[in-house]
Design a protein around this motif. Structure first.
Motif, mmCIF file in Angstrom:
data_model
loop_
_atom_site.group_PDB
_atom_site.id
_atom_site.type_symbol
_atom_site.label_atom_id
_atom_site.label_comp_id
_atom_site.label_asym_id
_atom_site.label_seq_id
_atom_site.Cartn_x
_atom_site.Cartn_y
_atom_site.Cartn_z
ATOM 1 N N THR A 75 1.229 -18.446 1.867
ATOM 2 C CA THR A 75 1.562 -17.259 2.649
ATOM 3 C C THR A 75 1.774 -16.034 1.764
ATOM 4 O OG1 THR A 75 2.667 -18.660 4.281
ATOM 5 C CG2 THR A 75 3.145 -16.303 4.361
ATOM 6 N N LEU A 76 1.211 -14.912 2.170
ATOM 7 C CA LEU A 76 1.454 -13.637 1.490
ATOM 8 C C LEU A 76 2.531 -12.875 2.247
ATOM 9 C CD1 LEU A 76 0.820 -11.319 -0.507
ATOM 10 C CD2 LEU A 76 -0.933 -10.553 1.128
ATOM 11 N N TYR A 77 3.558 -12.442 1.540
ATOM 12 C CA TYR A 77 4.634 -11.636 2.123
ATOM 13 C C TYR A 77 4.428 -10.184 1.703
ATOM 14 C CZ TYR A 77 7.059 -16.011 3.147
ATOM 15 O OH TYR A 77 7.399 -17.254 3.635
ATOM 16 N N VAL A 78 4.473 -9.289 2.671
ATOM 17 C CA VAL A 78 4.258 -7.866 2.417
ATOM 18 C C VAL A 78 5.497 -7.090 2.843
ATOM 19 C CG1 VAL A 78 2.816 -5.860 2.886
ATOM 20 C CG2 VAL A 78 1.779 -8.152 2.840
ATOM 21 N N GLY A 79 6.046 -6.318 1.925
ATOM 22 C CA GLY A 79 7.179 -5.468 2.246
ATOM 23 C C GLY A 79 6.778 -4.010 2.174
ATOM 24 N N VAL A 80 7.034 -3.264 3.235
ATOM 25 C CA VAL A 80 6.701 -1.843 3.274
ATOM 26 C C VAL A 80 7.996 -1.043 3.374
ATOM 27 C CG1 VAL A 80 5.488 -0.013 4.507
ATOM 28 C CG2 VAL A 80 4.471 -2.302 4.369
ATOM 29 N N GLU A 81 8.189 -0.118 2.450
ATOM 30 C CA GLU A 81 9.400 0.701 2.417
ATOM 31 C C GLU A 81 9.046 2.157 2.195
ATOM 32 O OE1 GLU A 81 12.636 2.442 2.720
ATOM 33 O OE2 GLU A 81 12.754 0.259 2.988
ATOM 34 N N TYR A 82 9.573 3.019 3.041
ATOM 35 C CA TYR A 82 9.273 4.448 3.002
ATOM 36 C C TYR A 82 10.012 5.167 1.867
ATOM 37 C CZ TYR A 82 9.511 9.361 4.462
ATOM 38 O OH TYR A 82 9.464 10.721 4.498
ATOM 39 N N ALA A 83 11.264 4.764 1.633
ATOM 40 C CA ALA A 83 12.121 5.500 0.700
ATOM 41 C C ALA A 83 11.820 5.147 -0.746
ATOM 42 C CB ALA A 83 13.590 5.217 1.005
ATOM 43 N N LYS A 100 11.115 -17.203 -10.072
ATOM 44 C CA LYS A 100 11.488 -18.384 -9.285
ATOM 45 C C LYS A 100 10.279 -19.112 -8.713
ATOM 46 C CE LYS A 100 16.099 -16.813 -7.905
ATOM 47 N NZ LYS A 100 17.025 -16.593 -6.768
ATOM 48 N N ASP A 101 9.086 -18.541 -8.952
ATOM 49 C CA ASP A 101 7.835 -19.148 -8.489
ATOM 50 C C ASP A 101 7.870 -19.423 -6.980
ATOM 51 O OD1 ASP A 101 5.251 -20.097 -8.779
ATOM 52 O OD2 ASP A 101 5.884 -22.149 -9.256
ATOM 53 N N LEU A 102 8.201 -18.381 -6.215
ATOM 54 C CA LEU A 102 8.350 -18.537 -4.766
ATOM 55 C C LEU A 102 7.076 -18.258 -3.984
ATOM 56 C CD1 LEU A 102 11.858 -16.875 -4.276
ATOM 57 C CD2 LEU A 102 11.306 -19.313 -4.377
ATOM 58 N N GLY A 103 6.049 -17.753 -4.652
ATOM 59 C CA GLY A 103 4.801 -17.500 -3.939
ATOM 60 C C GLY A 103 4.293 -16.087 -4.122
ATOM 61 N N HIS A 104 3.537 -15.615 -3.133
ATOM 62 C CA HIS A 104 2.823 -14.348 -3.231
ATOM 63 C C HIS A 104 3.553 -13.242 -2.466
ATOM 64 C CE1 HIS A 104 -0.348 -16.942 -4.712
ATOM 65 N NE2 HIS A 104 -0.256 -17.656 -3.596
ATOM 66 N N VAL A 105 3.776 -12.115 -3.137
ATOM 67 C CA VAL A 105 4.462 -10.996 -2.497
ATOM 68 C C VAL A 105 3.850 -9.672 -2.933
ATOM 69 C CG1 VAL A 105 6.199 -10.777 -4.324
ATOM 70 C CG2 VAL A 105 6.747 -10.022 -2.004
ATOM 71 N N LYS A 106 3.884 -8.720 -2.025
ATOM 72 C CA LYS A 106 3.400 -7.373 -2.328
ATOM 73 C C LYS A 106 4.376 -6.378 -1.711
ATOM 74 C CE LYS A 106 -0.965 -6.471 -1.602
ATOM 75 N NZ LYS A 106 -2.223 -6.185 -0.870
ATOM 76 N N PHE A 107 4.892 -5.461 -2.538
ATOM 77 C CA PHE A 107 5.773 -4.403 -2.054
ATOM 78 C C PHE A 107 5.012 -3.084 -2.089
ATOM 79 C CE2 PHE A 107 9.101 -7.398 -3.617
ATOM 80 C CZ PHE A 107 9.737 -7.590 -2.394
ATOM 81 N N ILE A 108 5.102 -2.341 -0.980
ATOM 82 C CA ILE A 108 4.364 -1.091 -0.848
ATOM 83 C C ILE A 108 5.321 0.037 -0.485
ATOM 84 C CG2 ILE A 108 2.494 0.101 0.376
ATOM 85 C CD1 ILE A 108 1.384 -2.685 1.101
ATOM 86 N N ASN A 109 5.318 1.110 -1.273
ATOM 87 C CA ASN A 109 6.102 2.306 -0.959
ATOM 88 C C ASN A 109 5.244 3.223 -0.096
ATOM 89 O OD1 ASN A 109 7.324 5.174 -2.823
ATOM 90 N ND2 ASN A 109 8.085 4.309 -0.916
ATOM 91 N N GLU A 110 5.424 3.116 1.227
ATOM 92 C CA GLU A 110 4.554 3.837 2.150
ATOM 93 C C GLU A 110 5.243 4.020 3.501
ATOM 94 O OE1 GLU A 110 -0.113 3.418 2.836
ATOM 95 O OE2 GLU A 110 0.938 1.770 3.808
ATOM 96 N N ASP A 111 4.893 5.066 4.184
ATOM 97 C CA ASP A 111 5.339 5.294 5.555
ATOM 98 C C ASP A 111 4.628 4.289 6.454
ATOM 99 O OD1 ASP A 111 5.791 6.249 8.162
ATOM 100 O OD2 ASP A 111 5.832 8.335 7.498
ATOM 101 N N ILE A 112 5.374 3.500 7.201
ATOM 102 C CA ILE A 112 4.771 2.463 8.033
ATOM 103 C C ILE A 112 3.797 3.053 9.055
ATOM 104 C CG2 ILE A 112 6.574 2.458 9.816
ATOM 105 C CD1 ILE A 112 4.711 -0.603 8.304
ATOM 106 N N ARG A 113 3.965 4.326 9.365
ATOM 107 C CA ARG A 113 3.041 4.965 10.314
ATOM 108 C C ARG A 113 1.650 5.136 9.723
ATOM 109 N NH1 ARG A 113 6.763 10.059 11.604
ATOM 110 N NH2 ARG A 113 7.123 9.743 9.376
ATOM 111 N N LYS A 114 1.541 5.029 8.371
ATOM 112 C CA LYS A 114 0.244 5.139 7.705
ATOM 113 C C LYS A 114 -0.294 3.777 7.264
ATOM 114 C CE LYS A 114 1.332 9.776 5.946
ATOM 115 N NZ LYS A 114 1.510 10.606 4.720
#
Length: 239
Positions: A75-83, A100-114
């Motif tokens: 599973t890929l986890y995606v976090g989107v944060e505006y601030a 901790k070798d918990l898997g796949h993650v992507k953090f994105i600094n972006e307005d969720i409206r975009k």
């Protein structure tokens, strides 16, 4: 350009995660419930991802990964944060997840409206106290995109601060909430925060939230609150 107040409170001395726990009574229970509920929807499929809207420090994403990585490592986890104030937190959280070798993650600094909501790409979408900060005129469109991007049987798990339909009840619960906050914050701090949030925080009634979810496509029979404290609510809507 004049600096705007940091309504996210990302730079609180006590840390954002501690700040929100002190601010909202029972927040830890809400957070634990969201993480526990995630196991019913996370799938071991690289095409069925998890999205956390307004991920702040990435705490919720890491907790869900800890909960689910043994049976859903793809599973890929995606976090989107505006601030942008949370960028360093997200960077550190990504490193911690990697260690901790918990898997796949992507953090994105972006307005969720975009954000590019791809149809039927998420088995689970979470949003903790995020919609309430969006312009009211744009919330319906976001909910429609959320619904469209969920797979059949997927879920939108969210929490929001609401307002009461009755002004007298609203007044009583508001001051009960302030009495709780005074255990952790002084009066000036509480009032300064209220002033900062005045033009940003525009909550809905619970009935309005249900109506918007239904318009977005969710069946009213599959919309269920599971947590409430003062006027803060946590709920699940299944597709």
């Amino acid at each position: 350009m004049k600096n705007t107040p940091d309504f996210t409170f990302a730079h609180r001395d006590e840390g954002f995660d501690n700040h929100i726990e002190d601010s909202i009574r029972g927040y830890r229970n809400l957070h634990d419930d969201v993480v526990n509920l995630s196991q019913y929807f996370v799938e071991n499929d690289s095409n069925k991802n998890v999205l956390d809207i307004g991920c702040s420090t990435g705490k919720t994403i890491m907790a869900m990964m800890e909960q689910n990585h043994t049976f859903a490592p793809k599973t890929l986890y995606v976090g989107v944060e505006y601030a942008s104030g949370f960028n360093e937190d997200m960077k550190n959280r990504k490193e911690e997840i990697k260690e901790k070798d918990l898997g796949h993650v992507k953090f994105i600094n972006e307005d969720i409206r975009k954000f590019d909501f791809i149809p039927s790409s998420f088995s689970l979408i979470t949003s903790l106290f995020t919609l309430q900060f969006m312009p009211p005129s744009e919330r319906q469109g976001i909910l429609k995109k959320i619904y469209g991007s969920l797979v059949s049987g997927g879920a939108f798990i969210f929490s929001e601060k609401t307002i009461s339909s009755d002004s007298r009840i609203q007044d009583m619960i508001t001051f009960t909430f302030y009495d709780h906050k005074r255990k952790a914050f002084d009066d000036k701090d509480i009032l300064d925060k209220e002033k900062t949030l005045r033009h940003m925080l525009k909550p809905n009634t619970w009935e309005e939230l249900v109506s918007m979810l239904e318009i977005a496509g969710f069946d009213s029979k599959k919309i269920q609150p599971f947590w409430q404290n003062h006027l803060f609510m946590g709920a699940i809507a299944m597709k």
